[in-house]
Design an enzyme around this catalytic site. Sequence first.
Site, PDB file in Angstrom:
ATOM      1  CB  SER A 182      -0.953  -0.049   1.192  1.00 42.75           C
ATOM      2  OG  SER A 182      -1.994   0.873   1.036  1.00 42.75           O
ATOM      3  CG  ASP A 419      -6.327  -3.081  -4.343  1.00 41.34           C
ATOM      4  OD1 ASP A 419      -7.294  -2.552  -3.771  1.00 41.34           O
ATOM      5  OD2 ASP A 419      -5.177  -2.603  -4.336  1.00 41.34           O
ATOM      6  CG  HIS A 472      -5.103  -2.809  -0.714  1.00 37.70           C
ATOM      7  ND1 HIS A 472      -4.508  -2.145  -1.770  1.00 37.70           N
ATOM      8  CD2 HIS A 472      -4.665  -2.179   0.411  1.00 37.70           C
ATOM      9  CE1 HIS A 472      -3.754  -1.169  -1.301  1.00 37.70           C
ATOM     10  NE2 HIS A 472      -3.830  -1.165   0.020  1.00 37.70           N
TER      11      HIS A 472
END
Length: 495
Positions: A182, A419, A472
């Site tokens: 991320s 994601d 994700h």
Amino acid sequence: MAKSGLVLYIALVLLCSCFAWTQCAPGSALVTHLPGFNGSFPSKHYSGYVTIDPHHGKRLFYYLVTSERDPSKDPVVLWLNGGPGCSSFDGFVYEHGPFNFEAVKTQKGLPRLHWNPYSWSKVSNIIYLDAPAGVGLSYSKNLSDYLTDDLKTARDSHTFLLKWFELYPEFLPNPFFIAGESFAGIYVPILAFEVANGIDAGVKPVLNLKGYIIGNGVTDEKFDGNALVPFTHGMGLISDDLFEEVNRECKGNYYNSFSSTCHSKLSKVDQAIIGLNIYDILEPCYYGPSTWTVKAGKDRLPTSFRQLGETERPLPVRKRMFGHAWPLRAPVRDGRVPTWPELLNSKSVPCFNDEVATAWLNDKEVRKAIHAEAQSVTGDWELCTGRVLYYHDAGSMIKYHKNLTARGYRALIYSGDHDMCVPYTGSQAWTRSMGYKIVDEWRSWIFNEQVAGYLQGYENNLTFLTIKGAGHTVPEYKPREALHFYSRFLRGKRI
């Protein structure tokens, strides 16, 4: 025995015990038990603080899980979660840590811990680091340290590593990798760059850096900003007609077009994807999508790119199963972005449930067991904190990737292909933009006799890889497949 001989003998004994492995590790950092778990650990755990600025009382918290296979030879991996502002206990509790956490039915009960058969400690020593100061269990006695940025965070994390390896010198010969996901797509390459420059400058101790790993990582404003529309079309979330209209009016520039007609078409994309779980479009949301808005175009950039430094920022969304640090766009109410307190007291934000980790890490006995300061010092543990005011000041990460890969460091860029927060389309595009020759043409990779995803390999040891059906936080959605590609990459094997 003469006095000088006795001193030499003691020194040799201490040296040999250190090379016998882990005896050099500070004994006070050894974790002997964990509330919620019954049984013995298959490998040693250590945790505690490293003081990186004694004048400010700035201390970063780490948790080390040594390898269950061969800790003396297996790689050492530093793991960083994103945000900015999210604790790396995210990875420990919900993704690839040594335990699976089972919530209990009673309100005040602690979660039960069971062994995770797909922990990344099966094949590596892994350090979970809370950084920068103010995140997770890390803190500073000088609150000015909670105002930080990309470069300062990297310098502090590099200082942590140098001091950490001084505490654990037995790990210096091991291959060392930096990994994260991320917003750690920003943390990881800048820190790797700092470490590499330190090695070249002869900074002691010398770390044996071999490469880095990034999952669904923020990288570049333009590529990340243009990733959503192709993703939504490829996933069948918008029609061919709408896709053609958006392309015609925006001319492929969905990120910063000034055309009002382009914005009008992007609004149709926004409407089409309202109600989806942005962290995995196949999964339901935890609470519900009624007030959640996802935006195409420049406004759909991660909060990290849009509102860094503001005192009232959108809630860093996280989940038990669905999500991570920041949304594509904050929920809009009455024409404005709500404040932190409003969001924190609301259950209208979907995919947000950190109850297991929060209950465990705010328990007094847990904190005592892992050698963490009490809540009176660090405050409540939060998966993603609002304490830190963070500025993204380093720009695009592509220049860092080019520098590192050109210097021989191996890089694995992986993406869960469902994601929508940091879509694989952006990562695929920026890795291709590096201009490197393709040495392993687009192909499937196999796990357990099934197609697990796709990859493309480039010269200079750069690999882009997707994980089929993952969201994700890839190790959370596909733990077996994640352990497979992770272990093969660390060993330099073909995935």
